[in-house]
Design a protein around this motif. Sequence first.
Motif, short mmCIF file in Angstrom:
data_model
loop_
_atom_site.label_atom_id
_atom_site.label_comp_id
_atom_site.label_asym_id
_atom_site.label_seq_id
_atom_site.Cartn_x
_atom_site.Cartn_y
_atom_site.Cartn_z
N GLY A 1 0.83 -1.11 -0.07
CA GLY A 1 0.04 0.14 -0.09
C GLY A 1 0.84 1.14 0.14
N VAL A 2 0.60 1.97 -0.92
CA VAL A 2 1.37 3.40 -1.02
C VAL A 2 0.37 4.30 -0.41
CG1 VAL A 2 2.53 5.19 -2.62
CG2 VAL A 2 2.59 2.64 -2.95
N TYR A 3 0.74 4.95 0.71
CA TYR A 3 0.07 6.01 1.44
C TYR A 3 0.25 7.35 1.03
CZ TYR A 3 -2.20 1.89 3.95
OH TYR A 3 -2.83 0.90 4.34
N TYR A 4 -0.44 8.22 0.97
CA TYR A 4 -0.20 9.56 0.84
C TYR A 4 -0.72 10.54 2.22
CZ TYR A 4 -0.04 7.77 -3.80
OH TYR A 4 0.17 7.15 -5.15
N ASN A 5 0.13 11.90 2.12
CA ASN A 5 0.32 12.55 3.11
C ASN A 5 -1.48 13.07 3.33
OD1 ASN A 5 2.72 12.70 4.15
ND2 ASN A 5 3.17 13.66 1.91
N ASN A 6 -2.31 13.20 2.20
CA ASN A 6 -3.58 13.65 2.14
C ASN A 6 -4.16 13.04 0.78
OD1 ASN A 6 -2.84 15.31 -0.27
ND2 ASN A 6 -2.05 16.95 1.29
N SER A 7 -5.27 13.47 0.54
CA SER A 7 -5.90 12.63 -0.66
C SER A 7 -5.35 13.08 -1.93
CB SER A 7 -7.59 13.23 -0.40
OG SER A 7 -7.69 14.58 -0.66
N MET B 1 16.45 -8.03 1.30
CA MET B 1 15.86 -7.25 0.06
C MET B 1 14.70 -7.84 -0.29
SD MET B 1 18.04 -5.78 -3.32
CE MET B 1 19.10 -4.93 -2.40
N VAL B 2 13.85 -6.81 -0.77
CA VAL B 2 12.38 -7.16 -1.29
C VAL B 2 12.46 -6.43 -2.52
CG1 VAL B 2 10.00 -7.10 -1.22
CG2 VAL B 2 11.46 -7.50 1.05
N GLN B 3 11.91 -7.11 -3.65
CA GLN B 3 12.37 -6.59 -5.08
C GLN B 3 11.36 -7.02 -6.04
OE1 GLN B 3 16.23 -6.41 -6.90
NE2 GLN B 3 15.76 -4.33 -7.52
N GLY B 4 10.76 -6.45 -6.89
CA GLY B 4 9.72 -7.08 -7.99
C GLY B 4 8.88 -6.02 -8.43
N GLU B 5 8.19 -6.64 -9.25
CA GLU B 5 7.21 -5.52 -10.16
C GLU B 5 5.85 -5.52 -9.42
OE1 GLU B 5 7.24 -5.73 -14.45
OE2 GLU B 5 9.36 -5.12 -14.48
N LEU B 6 5.08 -4.71 -9.39
CA LEU B 6 3.83 -4.60 -8.54
C LEU B 6 2.95 -3.86 -9.63
CD1 LEU B 6 4.87 -4.14 -4.90
CD2 LEU B 6 3.89 -6.47 -5.97
N THR B 7 1.64 -3.87 -9.32
CA THR B 7 0.75 -3.33 -10.49
C THR B 7 -0.49 -2.68 -9.57
OG1 THR B 7 1.55 -4.63 -12.46
CG2 THR B 7 -0.47 -3.48 -12.49
N TYR B 8 -0.63 -1.56 -10.04
CA TYR B 8 -1.86 -0.88 -9.37
C TYR B 8 -3.16 -0.57 -10.56
CZ TYR B 8 -4.71 3.47 -8.60
OH TYR B 8 -5.82 4.42 -8.63
N TYR B 9 -4.13 -1.09 -10.29
CA TYR B 9 -5.07 -1.06 -11.14
C TYR B 9 -6.23 0.11 -10.68
CZ TYR B 9 -3.27 -5.59 -12.48
OH TYR B 9 -2.38 -6.78 -12.84
N VAL B 10 -6.63 0.93 -11.56
CA VAL B 10 -7.31 2.03 -11.47
C VAL B 10 -8.74 1.50 -11.08
CG1 VAL B 10 -8.44 4.06 -12.37
CG2 VAL B 10 -6.15 3.56 -12.91
N ALA B 11 -9.29 0.64 -11.49
CA ALA B 11 -10.65 0.02 -11.34
C ALA B 11 -10.74 -0.55 -10.00
CB ALA B 11 -11.24 -1.08 -12.19
N THR B 12 -9.88 -0.90 -9.29
CA THR B 12 -10.00 -1.43 -7.78
C THR B 12 -9.53 -0.41 -6.69
OG1 THR B 12 -7.80 -2.47 -7.94
CG2 THR B 12 -9.51 -3.68 -8.72
N ASP B 13 -9.22 0.84 -7.11
CA ASP B 13 -9.10 1.74 -6.23
C ASP B 13 -10.22 2.33 -5.46
OD1 ASP B 13 -7.97 3.97 -4.60
OD2 ASP B 13 -6.95 4.80 -6.33
N THR B 14 -10.44 1.79 -4.24
CA THR B 14 -11.67 2.19 -3.59
C THR B 14 -11.14 2.85 -2.20
OG1 THR B 14 -12.02 -0.16 -2.37
CG2 THR B 14 -13.14 0.38 -4.29
N THR B 15 -9.93 3.01 -2.04
CA THR B 15 -9.24 3.52 -0.85
C THR B 15 -8.62 4.99 -0.97
OG1 THR B 15 -7.22 2.40 -1.34
CG2 THR B 15 -8.83 1.37 0.03
N PRO B 16 -9.27 6.12 -0.97
CA PRO B 16 -8.65 7.23 -0.95
C PRO B 16 -7.56 7.58 0.11
CG PRO B 16 -11.28 7.30 -0.74
CD PRO B 16 -10.73 6.00 -0.32
N GLY B 17 -6.39 8.17 -0.44
CA GLY B 17 -5.36 8.24 0.39
C GLY B 17 -4.11 7.16 0.34
N MET B 18 -4.63 6.11 -0.52
CA MET B 18 -3.86 4.77 -0.74
C MET B 18 -3.95 4.10 -1.99
SD MET B 18 -3.48 1.14 -0.33
CE MET B 18 -4.64 0.33 0.73
N ASP B 19 -2.81 4.05 -2.67
CA ASP B 19 -2.95 3.14 -3.84
C ASP B 19 -2.27 1.47 -3.51
OD1 ASP B 19 -4.11 4.95 -5.17
OD2 ASP B 19 -2.01 5.89 -6.22
#
Length: 270
Positions: free
Chosen positions: A34-40, A213-231
């Motif tokens: 989860g990438v969390y943001y300082n605000n919306s 070390m933790v490393q790899g590719e991850l994907t954010y899908y716009v259609a499943t974004d139901t959490t304001p302030g977090m991707d």
Amino acid sequence: MKKSFLILLAIAFVPCFAQASVWLPFATVSGGVGVYYNNSTEIPTNQAYYRAQFANSTTAVNGAAVKFSSAILKDVFGDKSTDSTYGQFGLDFIIPAATSTVTLPTLTVYDNTNNAVSGRSAAGTALWAIDDYKSGAYGPTTATNVVINSPLRGYAGTASVSLVSANPGVSYTVNFTAELDSDAIYHWYNPTFVDDSFSLHSETGYVLTGKFMVQGELTYYVATDTTPGMDFYAGTVAMTAEAVAVPEPSSIALLCCGAAGLLFVRRRVR
């Protein structure tokens, strides 16, 4: 002559004690970050922190599922789960972003005392941990499971996210990298065992240094974004561990013989 002898002795010892490190497969980590943001405002320059999670949620925040890379590791950590995909352990971390301006949530680590969730003992806070999740079932994939023990713990680490590809309005794929430093201690589940150093245990001829070390590719899908302030960036990534080879007894004996020989030569030239 004394100076040249010391130089020669140092050359003889350096190859054995200045061992090159290697990175060994340690586990696969499934779920996401989860990438969390300082605000919306959800833009890269407003990121607050990164959190390892199994689910796309701001409330069900159990760690990403850990499946150890070898049977030896699974046995060491006592993974009794019958879930061949995920197992009973989760990777938890809360790592601040360089642009963070908020107070971060805390990550509590635990010691097991009586094999029951009710008896778990909080052992302070950490930046990251590999946690043992239990509550009837095993593992972080069940949202009601909680941490009963934290066998690996760390208090320092960094993370970075870099864009790999974008399909605007649909998805964004990033390369996620986290470098994690542990306290290099195994915090055993069995309370009768004394916690001890990585240096006392080896896997297939290697001893872990405490760096991961933790490393790899991850994907954010716009259609499943139901959490304001977090991707939520979903996927499976690799966890590796830095290690050094354990010297074989014959190598140690050869080193001692070489040192003794140098001392003999030194005595002869006196």
